[in-house]
Design an enzyme around this catalytic site. Structure first.
Site, PDB file in Angstrom:
ATOM      1  N   HIS A   1       0.880  -1.182   0.000  1.00  0.00           N
ATOM      2  CA  HIS A   1       0.000   0.000   0.000  1.00  0.00           C
ATOM      3  C   HIS A   1       0.921   1.237   0.000  1.00  0.00           C
ATOM      4  CE1 HIS A   1      -3.525   2.346   0.571  1.00  0.00           C
ATOM      5  NE2 HIS A   1      -3.883   2.002   1.802  1.00  0.00           N
TER       6      HIS A   1
ATOM      7  N   HIS B   1      -2.615  -2.349  -9.528  1.00  0.00           N
ATOM      8  CA  HIS B   1      -3.641  -1.761  -8.659  1.00  0.00           C
ATOM      9  C   HIS B   1      -4.856  -2.665  -8.658  1.00  0.00           C
ATOM     10  CE1 HIS B   1      -6.354   1.178  -6.878  1.00  0.00           C
ATOM     11  NE2 HIS B   1      -5.249   1.774  -6.463  1.00  0.00           N
TER      12      HIS B   1
ATOM     13  N   ASP C   1       2.046   5.642  -6.568  1.00  0.00           N
ATOM     14  CA  ASP C   1       3.279   5.629  -5.775  1.00  0.00           C
ATOM     15  C   ASP C   1       4.545   5.539  -6.618  1.00  0.00           C
ATOM     16  OD1 ASP C   1       1.743   5.790  -3.548  1.00  0.00           O
ATOM     17  OD2 ASP C   1       1.872   3.676  -3.010  1.00  0.00           O
TER      18      ASP C   1
HETATM   19  N1  ACO Z   1       4.904  -6.220 -10.437  1.00  0.00           N
HETATM   20  C1  ACO Z   1       4.856  -7.410 -11.079  1.00  0.00           C
HETATM   21  N2  ACO Z   1       3.738  -8.156 -11.203  1.00  0.00           N
HETATM   22  C2  ACO Z   1       2.628  -7.637 -10.670  1.00  0.00           C
HETATM   23  C3  ACO Z   1       2.600  -6.426  -9.995  1.00  0.00           C
HETATM   24  C4  ACO Z   1       3.793  -5.695  -9.898  1.00  0.00           C
HETATM   25  N3  ACO Z   1       3.841  -4.540  -9.257  1.00  0.00           N
HETATM   26  N4  ACO Z   1       1.359  -6.188  -9.543  1.00  0.00           N
HETATM   27  C5  ACO Z   1       0.621  -7.240  -9.908  1.00  0.00           C
HETATM   28  N5  ACO Z   1       1.384  -8.134 -10.603  1.00  0.00           N
HETATM   29  C6  ACO Z   1       0.928  -9.400 -11.177  1.00  0.00           C
HETATM   30  C7  ACO Z   1       0.760 -10.430 -10.063  1.00  0.00           C
HETATM   31  O1  ACO Z   1       1.948 -11.140  -9.824  1.00  0.00           O
HETATM   32  C8  ACO Z   1      -0.356 -11.280 -10.611  1.00  0.00           C
HETATM   33  O2  ACO Z   1       0.191 -12.153 -11.571  1.00  0.00           O
HETATM   34  P1  ACO Z   1      -0.373 -13.668 -11.715  1.00  0.00           P
HETATM   35  O3  ACO Z   1      -1.819 -13.511 -12.094  1.00  0.00           O
HETATM   36  O4  ACO Z   1       0.480 -14.276 -12.776  1.00  0.00           O
HETATM   37  O5  ACO Z   1      -0.208 -14.310 -10.359  1.00  0.00           O
HETATM   38  C9  ACO Z   1      -1.233 -10.290 -11.350  1.00  0.00           C
HETATM   39  O6  ACO Z   1      -0.371  -9.220 -11.734  1.00  0.00           O
HETATM   40  C10 ACO Z   1      -2.372  -9.746 -10.491  1.00  0.00           C
HETATM   41  O7  ACO Z   1      -1.799  -9.130  -9.328  1.00  0.00           O
HETATM   42  P2  ACO Z   1      -2.280  -9.301  -7.841  1.00  0.00           P
HETATM   43  O8  ACO Z   1      -1.127  -9.156  -6.908  1.00  0.00           O
HETATM   44  O9  ACO Z   1      -3.113 -10.541  -7.699  1.00  0.00           O
HETATM   45  O10 ACO Z   1      -3.229  -8.037  -7.734  1.00  0.00           O
HETATM   46  P3  ACO Z   1      -3.883  -7.456  -6.415  1.00  0.00           P
HETATM   47  O11 ACO Z   1      -5.061  -6.680  -6.868  1.00  0.00           O
HETATM   48  O12 ACO Z   1      -4.105  -8.534  -5.417  1.00  0.00           O
HETATM   49  O13 ACO Z   1      -2.763  -6.498  -5.816  1.00  0.00           O
HETATM   50  C11 ACO Z   1      -1.308  -4.670  -5.615  1.00  0.00           C
HETATM   51  C12 ACO Z   1      -2.687  -5.153  -6.105  1.00  0.00           C
HETATM   52  C13 ACO Z   1      -1.097  -5.074  -4.142  1.00  0.00           C
HETATM   53  C14 ACO Z   1      -1.259  -3.152  -5.716  1.00  0.00           C
HETATM   54  C15 ACO Z   1      -0.216  -5.313  -6.520  1.00  0.00           C
HETATM   55  O14 ACO Z   1      -0.364  -4.849  -7.851  1.00  0.00           O
HETATM   56  C16 ACO Z   1       1.182  -5.030  -5.999  1.00  0.00           C
HETATM   57  O15 ACO Z   1       1.679  -5.768  -5.140  1.00  0.00           O
HETATM   58  N6  ACO Z   1       1.863  -3.934  -6.506  1.00  0.00           N
HETATM   59  C17 ACO Z   1       3.162  -3.567  -5.996  1.00  0.00           C
HETATM   60  C18 ACO Z   1       2.996  -2.761  -4.704  1.00  0.00           C
HETATM   61  C19 ACO Z   1       2.460  -1.369  -4.958  1.00  0.00           C
HETATM   62  O16 ACO Z   1       2.906  -0.661  -5.837  1.00  0.00           O
HETATM   63  N7  ACO Z   1       1.493  -0.973  -4.105  1.00  0.00           N
HETATM   64  C20 ACO Z   1       0.883   0.359  -4.166  1.00  0.00           C
HETATM   65  C21 ACO Z   1      -0.545   0.257  -4.635  1.00  0.00           C
HETATM   66  S1  ACO Z   1      -1.276   1.864  -4.799  1.00  0.00           S
HETATM   67  C22 ACO Z   1      -1.512   2.354  -3.224  1.00  0.00           C
HETATM   68  O17 ACO Z   1      -1.650   1.590  -2.311  1.00  0.00           O
HETATM   69  C23 ACO Z   1      -1.528   3.759  -2.924  1.00  0.00           C
END
Ligand code: ACO
Length: 387
Positions: free
Chosen positions: A230, A269, A323
């Site tokens: 987050h 996201h 972010d």
């Molecule tokens: N880098 C690489 N792969 C990613 C990323 C990323 N940043 N984000 C998602 N993916 C991939 C996942 O590995 C997943 O792949 P799969 O289907 O092959 O397993 C797919 O995309 C779906 O992602 P999830 O993690 O299931 O998506 P979720 O909605 O649960 O999570 C989150 C969203 C937590 C923001 C995720 O994208 C993430 O971890 N991003 C990195 C952390 C980040 O930047 N957080 C800030 C969010 S904005 C905020 O809070 C203000």
């Protein structure tokens, strides 16, 4: 059916991540994840970033409409007055470890603030809006003051006559910011002020649903915001840019992370399946600041990271989130990277409070279920008989 009526043989569908669960109706914030739009009370975030101020945006979120001149002057004055935090809270900041994470300090200090709240007994919506404004003011001073204390620098007293963004930068850096720096800070605070039912807002709402007090809900929100999935992603994303160092190294870095099935921070996201409009605004500002500073390398690194992630993960709808470029913007403003998430909290307090106050209009305790899969016939063995 209440959980008392369930038996362990029921096999429910588990909503891991609560993707499709709605917990309330709202008129505060709308995120259109398909078209990449964000509205606060119906106003497009791009218009607010172009024309509004943090004070006006905070009023809009809390009171539900744009303020008139008099109301704007009043919230500005109230915020200014609230930047003078209780001396006991400042004294406690001096006693905190100098290497503490700013988010840990903020969580602790906001908790302390709750005990210095003059009208603790009044939980009316209007009292809570006033309390929210006081929290907004105090949080800015806490973030700035702790940074000065840990750096061994003299504290800079808040100046109630200044705009919030201006005074915050002055309290952190000890120098008067220029008009363009103040405007960038103001826009950053506007962009972070709310984002619907995200994890920290949900944490605040869970605490609120038990009829806890407003300050406690903000403490819960800060705890949730801290994690790198987050708000903690700002620092993680910026540290990655610094680690990469040169634009030529950026593509290989991303391919390496993705090859190890890792996450590139600042991307992806739960709601946006396209570009986050806030990321696009921060990107433009970061580019302008990098050019003005004559220091474009980190910005170029970020651009190559972005191009590579979007190229590789477009099929998964992974794009930069708010972010990714904000850490760069804070860097070009001369702010240390580990303050970034606390600055996010300083702004998001407006949204958290607005959502909590809205939830209390039609409160119901949030109490989901978990599906028990453990044993049901464990036999208690006295301590002396255990091996
Ligand atoms: N880098 C690489 N792969 C990613 C990323 C990323 N940043 N984000 C998602 N993916 C991939 C996942 O590995 C997943 O792949 P799969 O289907 O092959 O397993 C797919 O995309 C779906 O992602 P999830 O993690 O299931 O998506 P979720 O909605 O649960 O999570 C989150 C969203 C937590 C923001 C995720 O994208 C993430 O971890 N991003 C990195 C952390 C980040 O930047 N957080 C800030 C969010 S904005 C905020 O809070 C203000």
């Amino acid at each position: 059916m209440g959980d008392a009526g369930r038996t362990v043989v029921d096999v429910p569908r588990i909503d891991k991540g609560l993707d499709n669960v709605y917990v309330k109706e709202t008129s505060i914030c709308f995120v259109d994840g398909v078209r990449g739009r964000l509205l606060y009370r119906g106003y497009d975030i791009r218009d607010l970033a172009d024309h509004s101020s943090f004070e006006e945006t905070a009023f809009l979120l809390l009171w539900g409409r744009l303020p008139n001149r008099e109301e704007l002057a009043r919230i500005r004055a109230d915020l200014g007055a609230a930047r003078a935090v209780p001396p006991a809270v400042l004294a406690s900041l001096r006693r905190m470890p100098k290497d503490a994470a700013p988010m840990d300090v903020l969580r602790t200090a906001v908790s302390l603030l709750g005990m210095h709240d003059g009208d603790r007994g009044d939980a009316s919506p209007e009292a809570n809006r006033r309390r929210a404004v006081r929290l907004l003011g105090s949080v800015a001073t806490i973030v700035a003051a702790y940074h000065r204390i840990r750096s061994g620098a003299r504290l800079v007293k808040p100046d109630p006559a200044r705009a919030h963004a201006d005074d915050f930068l002055r309290m952190v850096t000890g120098t008067r910011p220029g008009a363009s720096q103040t405007r960038v800070m103001d826009v950053a605070l506007i962009l972070y002020a709310d984002h619907s039912m995200n994890a920290s807002t949900f944490a605040a709402t869970v605490a609120a649903s038990t009829l806890s007090d407003l300050t406690s809900t903000i403490v819960a929100a800060i705890a949730a915001l801290k994690g790198p999935l987050h708000g903690g992603a700002i620092e993680a994303a910026f540290e990655a840019l610094r680690f990469i160092g040169r634009p030529e190294a950026a593509e290989a870095y991303v391919l390496d992370v993705l090859g190890r099935h890792g996450k590139v921070f600042g991307f992806g996201h739960r709601v946006y399946k396209t570009y986050d409009p806030r990321a696009l605004i921060f990107q433009r500002i970061a580019k302008e600041l990098s050019e003005a500073a004559g220091d474009p390398d980190l910005y170029r690194v970020a651009d190559v990271v972005q191009e590579t992630v979007v190229r590789e993960l477009r099929a998964k709808h992974i794009f930069p989130n708010v972010d990714f470029y904000s850490g760069l913007v804070f860097h070009y403003l001369g702010l240390p990277p580990d303050l970034a998430t606390a600055i996010f909290a300083m702004s998001r307090t407006a949204g958290w409070a607005a959502h909590v106050i809205e939830y209390w209009e039609d409160n119901r305790i949030l109490r989901p279920l978990d599906h028990y899969v453990g044993p049901t016939d464990a036999l208690y063995v006295p301590l002396e008989d255990r091996s």
